[in-house]
Design an enzyme around this catalytic site. Structure first.
Site, PDB file in Angstrom:
ATOM      1  N   SER A   1      -0.428   3.251   6.017  1.00 50.21           N
ATOM      2  CA  SER A   1      -0.027   4.522   5.409  1.00 50.21           C
ATOM      3  C   SER A   1      -0.942   4.824   4.230  1.00 50.21           C
ATOM      4  O   SER A   1      -1.534   3.906   3.649  1.00 50.21           O
ATOM      5  CB  SER A   1       1.403   4.418   4.892  1.00 50.21           C
ATOM      6  OG  SER A   1       1.448   3.559   3.768  1.00 50.21           O
ATOM      7  N   ASP A   2      -1.057   6.084   3.891  1.00 47.50           N
ATOM      8  CA  ASP A   2      -1.625   6.383   2.581  1.00 47.50           C
ATOM      9  C   ASP A   2      -0.604   5.863   1.561  1.00 47.50           C
ATOM     10  O   ASP A   2       0.563   5.589   1.890  1.00 47.50           O
ATOM     11  CB  ASP A   2      -1.913   7.885   2.390  1.00 47.50           C
ATOM     12  CG  ASP A   2      -2.890   8.114   1.227  1.00 47.50           C
ATOM     13  OD1 ASP A   2      -3.111   7.173   0.427  1.00 47.50           O
ATOM     14  OD2 ASP A   2      -3.435   9.228   1.114  1.00 47.50           O
ATOM     15  N   TRP A   3      -1.049   5.730   0.330  1.00 46.87           N
ATOM     16  CA  TRP A   3      -0.242   5.045  -0.685  1.00 46.87           C
ATOM     17  C   TRP A   3       1.039   5.827  -1.007  1.00 46.87           C
ATOM     18  O   TRP A   3       1.004   6.816  -1.723  1.00 46.87           O
ATOM     19  CB  TRP A   3      -1.097   4.803  -1.922  1.00 46.87           C
ATOM     20  CG  TRP A   3      -1.771   3.452  -1.937  1.00 46.87           C
ATOM     21  CD1 TRP A   3      -1.781   2.577  -2.993  1.00 46.87           C
ATOM     22  CD2 TRP A   3      -2.477   2.799  -0.887  1.00 46.87           C
ATOM     23  NE1 TRP A   3      -2.455   1.423  -2.639  1.00 46.87           N
ATOM     24  CE2 TRP A   3      -2.889   1.521  -1.363  1.00 46.87           C
ATOM     25  CE3 TRP A   3      -2.787   3.125   0.436  1.00 46.87           C
ATOM     26  CZ2 TRP A   3      -3.599   0.600  -0.582  1.00 46.87           C
ATOM     27  CZ3 TRP A   3      -3.506   2.215   1.217  1.00 46.87           C
ATOM     28  CH2 TRP A   3      -3.894   0.977   0.706  1.00 46.87           C
ATOM     29  N   GLY A   4       2.120   5.369  -0.400  1.00 44.17           N
ATOM     30  CA  GLY A   4       3.397   6.027  -0.639  1.00 44.17           C
ATOM     31  C   GLY A   4       3.734   7.087   0.393  1.00 44.17           C
ATOM     32  O   GLY A   4       4.613   7.923   0.171  1.00 44.17           O
TER      33      GLY A   4
END
Ligand code: BGC
Length: 743
Positions: free
Chosen positions: A225-228
């Protein structure tokens, strides 16, 4: 390698989440290490305090290569590959298993806040160059993370916004670079985007992460995932997301979901197994001791920067500068270089050369005046006066203009594409006292040049050039190397001309990609709209010619095309041969006037010629057909254009293709035109129409106008127009057709 079945449910769940912001989870009991993964993308950004997201800028020194917005203008895949190798070596030294990049999202609108991190408005350029970067990095045994999959084309509301895009625009524009890279460079990891696509978060998008990416394209790496970007661990795992970064401490949810039967354990196994395979793949490099050559990497960064600079204007051959000329250097950027963008891609360079440093190194005769400050304070008249004074006493003025750091960074979009007014004011004052002004631009995303470029005889778009930008700029200005960069994006006359303006950045949580496939030059060229500088444009210190264009079909949907390029000038230089395909027949779909399909950068001595050959596969001619829900190469003529920009076509050759033979399945809602043009349908249709007329009916209107109208009528409506016998006509035609196609 440890078998996934040897792990407990808890261990498997843990593998699908990070250990902290920058580490994978290992499995201690099985001796599986939790390696570090970190940004990217134009060099290594390894935080010293490696367990959080604060202290973004406190990172170990690494080579800052030109960010993508600059490097894309090199159009040099081999050079990009070399940079990839160097980045890979730095990762090995620093024990980083995966570098988070490159980012290949399409520059839909220059206002997009991360344009400086992305490559192009064109998916072929945005695919081929990063593919080489990935091959380079991965040749060193460390992984890359191709990001942000997909449709991260703006920063406004980037964590939630739903990008509403037709399947055709997705396939042809927004997914195409990803597809090329996945199939050709095989990135070991990918990073999903924050946003939603047509109402579903990328991190939960089964169509995107499984149906398209894995089942259609054959991807066998992992997706993080992208961060968050994860909102629901279980939904993400189900959709095909292997890894959540950073951890949201929800492994329990995964374990419970499996126990309650809400998540199939085999799906968790697949996702966790991907993580085991990634760790094993990177292990040899992570166990290697290596020290990279700092000076050699700086020298490579300098070559990369040289090729990223685009010479846009050179009136009266104001450039190259001659060694003995007295120059005035104006603009704070010459002393305080703007060489990269802000946010998660920010690198702490091993060395930094400003333009002034480079001049000192050469012993150049110059005087400097900062001209303006980089903050938003009002212009100080004294600074203008000083700039005018140095300009007055010089043969030529090199004037650095551009965007200060704050103007563009991750997390927000720009509001306009203008450089600060006070800079333009100083340029104007300087140009009044010295007519030989050369402007050098420092900016990560397109800036408008229309209002002020008349004040400059020379114009260099130097983008953001990384740590060796100062030296590279001097190398090009003094003509030590040719100017070989070509624009990877259009510079419009005004941002208002951009086709996405009315739908950028959207509102109420969504953004409509209303312009469809007409992005960048696909729009400007099809509309024949004036631009400041077209896609692919760039001058050289020498001149070139393209002749002897040839093209021949190599099959029903492929062709080989070649052209001879000659250096007709007095010095060595490089030309980028750009191949555009222009469909030259009536198409059932709306198509751009032409599209880039291949390119090659060719270096030639004066008088030297070379034949360049391109093999074009079906994708060079296809469009995404919503009717066939597939790529479609229609039969007909295609013009192959060899060009030095999207507006400068220098040689053409035509090729006739049979097409892929896909035919439409006709139905009662197919029009009379479709029936009468279909290879199977036409025979049946014409026979029955003739029979209809033999039996005394009037089928075809006799006059042209009515006939044209008649062509648009669906078979189902025929009774309305030809009377009760129309019903017989419709039923027999449909029955004959069903028999003919074997239904
Ligand atoms: C960015 C990514 C980056 C990640 C880790 C995110 O905010 O969108 O590009 O890799 O942070 O720093």
């Amino acid at each position: 390698m440890v078998d996934i079945n040897e792990l407990t449910l808890e261990e498997k769940a843990a593998l699908t989440s990070g250990a902290d912001a920058w580490h994978l989870n290992g499995v201690e009991s099985k001796g599986i290490p939790g390696y570090m993964i970190t940004d990217g993308p134009h060099g290594l950004r390894k935080m010293r305090q490696a367990d959080g997201v604060n202290g973004l800028y406190d990172t170990v020194p690494s080579t800052c290569f030109p960010p993508a917005a600059g490097f894309a203008n090199s159009w040099n895949t081999e050079l990009v590959r070399e940079v990839g190798v160097a980045m890979g070596e730095e990762c090995v030294q620093e024990n980083v298993a995966v570098i988070l990049g490159p980012g290949v999202n399409i520059k839909r609108n220059p206002l997009g806040g991360r344009c400086f991190e992305y490559w192009s408005e064109d998916p072929v350029l945005a695919g081929h160059l990063p593919a080489a970067l990935i091959e380079g990095v991965q040749s060193q045994g460390v992984g890359t993370s191709l990001k942000h999959f997909a449709a991260n084309n703006q920063e406004t509301d980037r964590m939630r916004v739903s990008a509403r895009i037709t399947e055709r625009a997705l396939r042809e524009i927004y997914l195409a670079a990803f597809e090329y890279i996945v199939k050709n460079a095989k990135p070991w990891t990918m990073m999903c985007s924050y946003n939603q696509i047509n109402g579903t978060f990328s991190s939960e998008n089964h169509w995107l992460l499984t149906d398209v990416l894995r089942d259609e394209w054959g991807y066998d790496g992992i997706v993080m995932s992208d961060w968050g970007a994860v909102h629901d661990r279980v939904a993400s795992l189900d959709a095909g997301l292997n890894l959540e970064m950073p951890p949201s401490n929800t492994d329990d949810d995964v374990v419970i979901a499996v126990r309650e039967g809400r998540l199939d354990e085999r799906q968790l196994d697949r996702m966790a197994d991907g993580m085991l395979r990634l760790i094993e793949k990177t292990r040899p490099a992570m166990e290697r001791d290596y020290t990279f050559d700092v000076a050699a990497h700086h020298a490579l960064a300098r070559r990369a920067a040289q090729e990223s600079i685009v010479l846009l204007k050179n009136e009266g051959a104001v450039l190259p500068l001659a060694a003995g000329e007295k120059i005035a250097v104006v603009g704070e950027f010459a002393r305080t270089p703007r060489y990269q963008g802000g946010g998660s891609s920010h690198i702490n360079p091993t060395k930094l050369s400003s333009f002034l440093d480079a001049l000192d190194e050469r012993g150049a005769d110059y005087a400097f005046a900062p001209g303006f400050t980089l903050d938003d304070a009002a212009q100080d008249g004294a600074l203008t006066g000083e700039a005018v004074a140095v300009a007055q006493n010089a043969d030529k003025v090199v004037m650095f203009l551009g965007l200060p750091d704050i103007a563009e960074s991750e997390g927000y979009d720009r509001e306009n594409i203008d450089i600060p007014a006070k800079q333009v004011e100083v340029l104007h004052a300087v140009s009044v006292v010295n007519p030989n002004v050369v402007v050098v631009l420092s900016n990560g995303a397109v800036v408008s040049v229309s209002d002020w470029q008349a004040d400059a005889k020379g114009l260099l778009e130097a983008w953001l050039l990384g740590q060796a930008g100062g030296e590279a700029t001097a190398d090009v200005l003094y003509g030590d190397v040719d100017a070989t960069g070509r624009l990877s994006e259009t510079i419009p006359v005004s941002i208002e001309d951009n086709p996405s303006m009315v739908n950028f950045p959207g509102g109420e949580g969504y953004v409509d990609y209303g312009e469809g496939i007409f992005v960048g030059y696909r729009y400007y060229d099809t509309r024949n709209l004036e631009v400041a500088y077209p896609f692919g444009y760039g001058l050289s210190y020498t001149t070139f010619e393209m002749t002897d264009a040839k093209a021949e079909a190599t099959g029903p949907t492929g062709a080989r095309a070649s052209v001879t390029v000659t250096n007709t000038g007095m010095r060595e230089g490089s030309q980028v041969v750009q191949l555009y395909v222009a469909p030259n027949h009536e198409s059932p779909a709306v198509r751009p006037s032409h599209e880039l399909k291949a390119f090659a950068k060719v270096s030639l001595k004066p008088g030297e010629s070379r034949e360049v050959t391109f093999d074009l596969d079906d994708r060079a001619f296809a469009y995404w057909s919503e009717r066939f829900e597939d790529w479609h190469v229609e039969p007909g003529e295609y013009v192959i254009e060899f060009a030095s920009s999207s507006r400068d076509v220098e040689a053409v050759a035509a090729v006739e293709l049979e097409g892929d033979g896909k035919t439409l399945h006709l139905t009662d809602m197919s029009t009379l035109k479709e029936w009468s043009e279909d290879p199977v349908g036409a025979r049946i249709f014409n026979d029955r129409a003739a029979e209809f007329e033999r039996n005394g009916g009037v089928f075809w209107p006799t006059d042209e106008v009515n006939r044209m109208f008649f062509y648009t009528v669906p078979l189902n409506s025929i009774t309305t127009f030809v009377g009760p016998k129309g019903r017989w006509f419709k039923e027999t035609v449909l029955a004959d057709y069903a028999a003919a196609v074997g239904e």
